[in-house]
Design an enzyme around this catalytic site. Structure first.
Site, mmCIF file in Angstrom:
data_model
loop_
_atom_site.group_PDB
_atom_site.id
_atom_site.type_symbol
_atom_site.label_atom_id
_atom_site.label_comp_id
_atom_site.label_asym_id
_atom_site.label_seq_id
_atom_site.Cartn_x
_atom_site.Cartn_y
_atom_site.Cartn_z
ATOM 1 N N HIS A 1 41.816 40.486 45.777
ATOM 2 C CA HIS A 1 42.637 39.289 45.606
ATOM 3 C C HIS A 1 43.135 38.817 46.966
ATOM 4 C CE1 HIS A 1 46.917 41.289 45.288
ATOM 5 N NE2 HIS A 1 46.148 41.932 46.134
ATOM 6 N N CYS B 1 48.611 40.401 53.203
ATOM 7 C CA CYS B 1 48.013 40.187 51.874
ATOM 8 C C CYS B 1 47.585 38.737 51.634
ATOM 9 C CB CYS B 1 48.961 40.642 50.776
ATOM 10 S SG CYS B 1 49.172 42.437 50.761
ATOM 11 N N HIS C 1 41.542 41.035 50.128
ATOM 12 C CA HIS C 1 41.524 42.494 50.216
ATOM 13 C C HIS C 1 41.463 43.046 48.797
ATOM 14 C CE1 HIS C 1 45.703 41.468 49.459
ATOM 15 N NE2 HIS C 1 45.896 42.712 49.041
ATOM 16 N N HIS D 1 42.198 46.539 45.873
ATOM 17 C CA HIS D 1 42.981 47.716 45.502
ATOM 18 C C HIS D 1 42.229 48.522 44.450
ATOM 19 C CE1 HIS D 1 46.595 46.240 47.513
ATOM 20 N NE2 HIS D 1 46.343 45.063 46.967
ATOM 21 N N HIS E 1 35.873 45.103 39.808
ATOM 22 C CA HIS E 1 34.982 44.567 40.836
ATOM 23 C C HIS E 1 34.926 43.038 40.822
ATOM 24 C CE1 HIS E 1 33.909 48.761 41.199
ATOM 25 N NE2 HIS E 1 33.494 48.456 42.426
ATOM 26 N N GLU F 1 49.295 49.518 42.245
ATOM 27 C CA GLU F 1 48.438 48.836 43.214
ATOM 28 C C GLU F 1 48.007 49.779 44.340
ATOM 29 O OE1 GLU F 1 49.253 44.580 44.355
ATOM 30 O OE2 GLU F 1 49.705 45.556 46.267
#
Length: 149
Positions: free
Chosen positions: A16, A25, A29, A31, A75, A136
């Site tokens: 995201h 952020c 990137h 998680h 994904h 997260e």
């Protein structure tokens, strides 16, 4: 009979970006999310029922969460549909990437609200969603509780 809470845990990988954010952020990137889903209900008391003694079959809960959350978000890259990330989203989609456009900033807080709504729609009437925990990172998570909402 007593109310019992049961929890099933799930893992998925999602990318995201937080448009307009003033830190790292804002970049795309990902998680390794961990989602804990807790429901509450009374164990089935009908001795003729194959699910006797269960609040809900863990497998049935898994089907709901897998279908509504894990299979959709694993994904994938999530962008707010109301940001300039739409150009990037289109480029990624054109290259065969799985992109999800949402109507919110894709923070853990907003994602856990979205997940609660999606799961609630599919639970049997006698089962209530108690809480969700979306982790997260190893040290950061958001929680949703029905009692707060």
């Amino acid at each position: 009979m007593a109310k019992i809470r049961i929890t099933k845990q799930f893992s998925f990988e999602t990318g995201h970006a937080l448009y307009g954010y003033d830190g790292k952020c804002r970049n795309v990137h990902g998680h390794s999310y961990k989602l804990s889903v807790t429901v509450i209900g009374e164990p089935i008391t009908d001795t003729e029922n194959v699910k006797y003694g269960m609040v809900i079959d863990f497998g049935d809960l898994k089907k709901i969460v897998k279908s509504e959350i894990v299979d959709q978000f694993d994904h994938a890259t999530v962008f707010n549909q109301n940001t300039p990330h739409l150009e990037l989203a289109k480029e990624l989609q054109d290259r065969g990437h799985h992109v999800i456009l949402v109507d919110y900033q894709p923070t853990s807080e907003n994602m856990v609200i979205d997940f609660a709504e999606k799961i609630n729609k599919h639970l049997p009437d006698h089962i209530k969603l108690h809480s969700l925990k979306l982790q997260e990172t190893e040290t950061s998570f958001a929680e949703w509780y029905a009692s707060d909402n």
